[in-house]
Design a protein around this motif. Structure first.
Motif, PDB file in Angstrom:
ATOM      1  N   UNK A   1       0.836  -1.203   0.000  1.00 27.60           N
ATOM      2  CA  UNK A   1       0.000   0.000   0.000  1.00 27.60           C
ATOM      3  C   UNK A   1       0.867   1.248   0.000  1.00 27.60           C
ATOM      4  N   UNK A   2       1.902   1.245   0.854  1.00 27.22           N
ATOM      5  CA  UNK A   2       2.771   2.427   0.929  1.00 27.22           C
ATOM      6  C   UNK A   2       3.473   2.676  -0.408  1.00 27.22           C
ATOM      7  N   UNK A   3       3.991   1.598  -1.015  1.00 26.09           N
ATOM      8  CA  UNK A   3       4.704   1.749  -2.280  1.00 26.09           C
ATOM      9  C   UNK A   3       3.769   2.233  -3.381  1.00 26.09           C
ATOM     10  N   UNK A   4       2.557   1.739  -3.381  1.00 28.87           N
ATOM     11  CA  UNK A   4       1.574   2.180  -4.371  1.00 28.87           C
ATOM     12  C   UNK A   4       1.296   3.672  -4.227  1.00 28.87           C
ATOM     13  N   UNK A   5       1.117   4.130  -2.994  1.00 28.69           N
ATOM     14  CA  UNK A   5       0.878   5.556  -2.755  1.00 28.69           C
ATOM     15  C   UNK A   5       2.087   6.396  -3.143  1.00 28.69           C
ATOM     16  N   UNK A   6       3.278   5.922  -2.782  1.00 24.91           N
ATOM     17  CA  UNK A   6       4.514   6.636  -3.115  1.00 24.91           C
ATOM     18  C   UNK A   6       4.659   6.788  -4.628  1.00 24.91           C
TER      19      UNK A   6
END
Length: 333
Positions: free
Chosen positions: A276-281
């Motif tokens: 999720x974090x990587x997708x948002x980043x």
């Protein structure tokens, strides 16, 4: 979000081609029971893998466009019948935006007005960036074909954009979209004149639409209740995206649950804190590189990287190119 889809178009294709369920299970990593009927839902990532595999396996470089051209309204289930029962093109757009989740979760269609044009933008929430081209081409072609089937005069898109490179033969695009097609763009989108929004549809059926909306509202409520947890998780992560110390353990405390429970609930949704974090980043980074004059170092710091080199490596691993290469390729200058 709960990333899944009801891909009757693809499962019916496998059934027609008599593809062995064991082979589909091997490619997708799913149990063979998923392929017992074309009406089953598939996890989004498994579906994307299967679509790309099928295009290569059957030597169909434009399989997505081919399946879109032969798809019927019922291939899209309740979503298809609702949108084609709309009174006008504008209502079709409004209904497709509202009810898309009953067909697919993890994929989004949004309609954005820009002066005299409407942009229909399609996005896919997945880490499999090299596995989306067939589905993207299928979806954009389906949007055009659904509108053509319900509209008395065929609307010609003003512009069609794909994030991926062109797939030869390029003529495969022209019969569906016309010749104004661009590749390696920041978004997957169709642009058409806003003047058609008030045009009535030949398939309009207000009585049927009211009945279908009752059913769809119940389904949508079930879907959105299921999504509440992940939506909140995405909000918490996004709200502290620049905080390098914000990890899964901190998040679990914010949610008042153990780390084990958090991991289990995210795993149940086929995702993780890091996914999720990587997708948002990546979403923030790509948009900033194209539309903002921020430096790579400043962007890395804003996204929680103490070293810009770590950000550059992460970006290159996900996008196949450096941030500066991405900016140069997608610059609107």
């Amino acid at each position: 979000m709960n990333r899944s889809i009801y891909p009757k178009w693809l499962l019916s294709y496998f059934n027609d081609k008599k593809v062995d369920k064991a082979k589909l299970s091997e490619v997708s990593g799913l149990d063979s029971s998923y392929f017992s009927t074309p009406h089953n839902a598939l996890p989004l990532d498994a579906y994307l893998k299967l679509f790309e595999w099928a295009a290569e396996y059957f030597s169909k470089p434009h399989l997505g466009l081919e399946l879109a051209s032969s798809a019927a309204t019922d291939d899209y289930g309740l979503f298809g019948f609702i949108t084609t029962s709309a009174e006008t093109v504008g209502e079709l757009c409004e209904l497709s935006e509202r009810y898309q989740k009953i067909l697919m979760q993890g994929e989004t269609i949004e309609y954005i007005r820009d002066g005299d044009l409407i942009e229909a933008r399609f996005s896919v929430s997945t880490g499999l960036k090299d596995k989306i081209s067939q589905d993207v081409e299928f979806t954009l072609a389906s949007m055009v074909n659904l509108m053509r089937g319900a509209y008395s005069v065929e609307p010609a898109p003003s512009l069609v954009c794909f994030t991926h490179e062109k797939i030869e033969p390029i003529e495969g695009y022209f019969s569906v979209f016309g010749e104004n097609v661009r590749f390696n763009q920041p978004t997957n989108s169709i642009w058409f004149s806003a003047s058609i929004m008030d045009t009535p549809l030949v398939t309009a059926n207000s009585t049927l639409l009211n009945v279908l909306k009752e059913q769809a509202n119940k389904l949508l409520e079930d879907v959105e209740d299921h999504e509440d947890f992940l939506s909140y998780v995405r909000f918490l992560i996004g709200n502290r995206i620049s905080d390098e110390g914000f990890n899964a353990e901190v998040l679990s405390k914010d949610l008042n649950m153990s780390s084990r429970t958090l991991h289990r609930r995210l795993r149940r949704e086929n995702t993780s804190f890091m996914d999720i974090r990587l997708e948002l980043v990546m979403d923030i980074a790509k948009n900033s590189l194209v539309y903002e004059k921020v430096s790579v170092t400043e962007l890395a710091q804003a996204l929680g990287y103490s070293e810009s080199s770590a950000f550059v490596r992460a970006f290159k691993n996900q996008q196949g190119k450096s941030p500066l290469q991405y900016r140069k390729e997608h610059s609107r200058q």
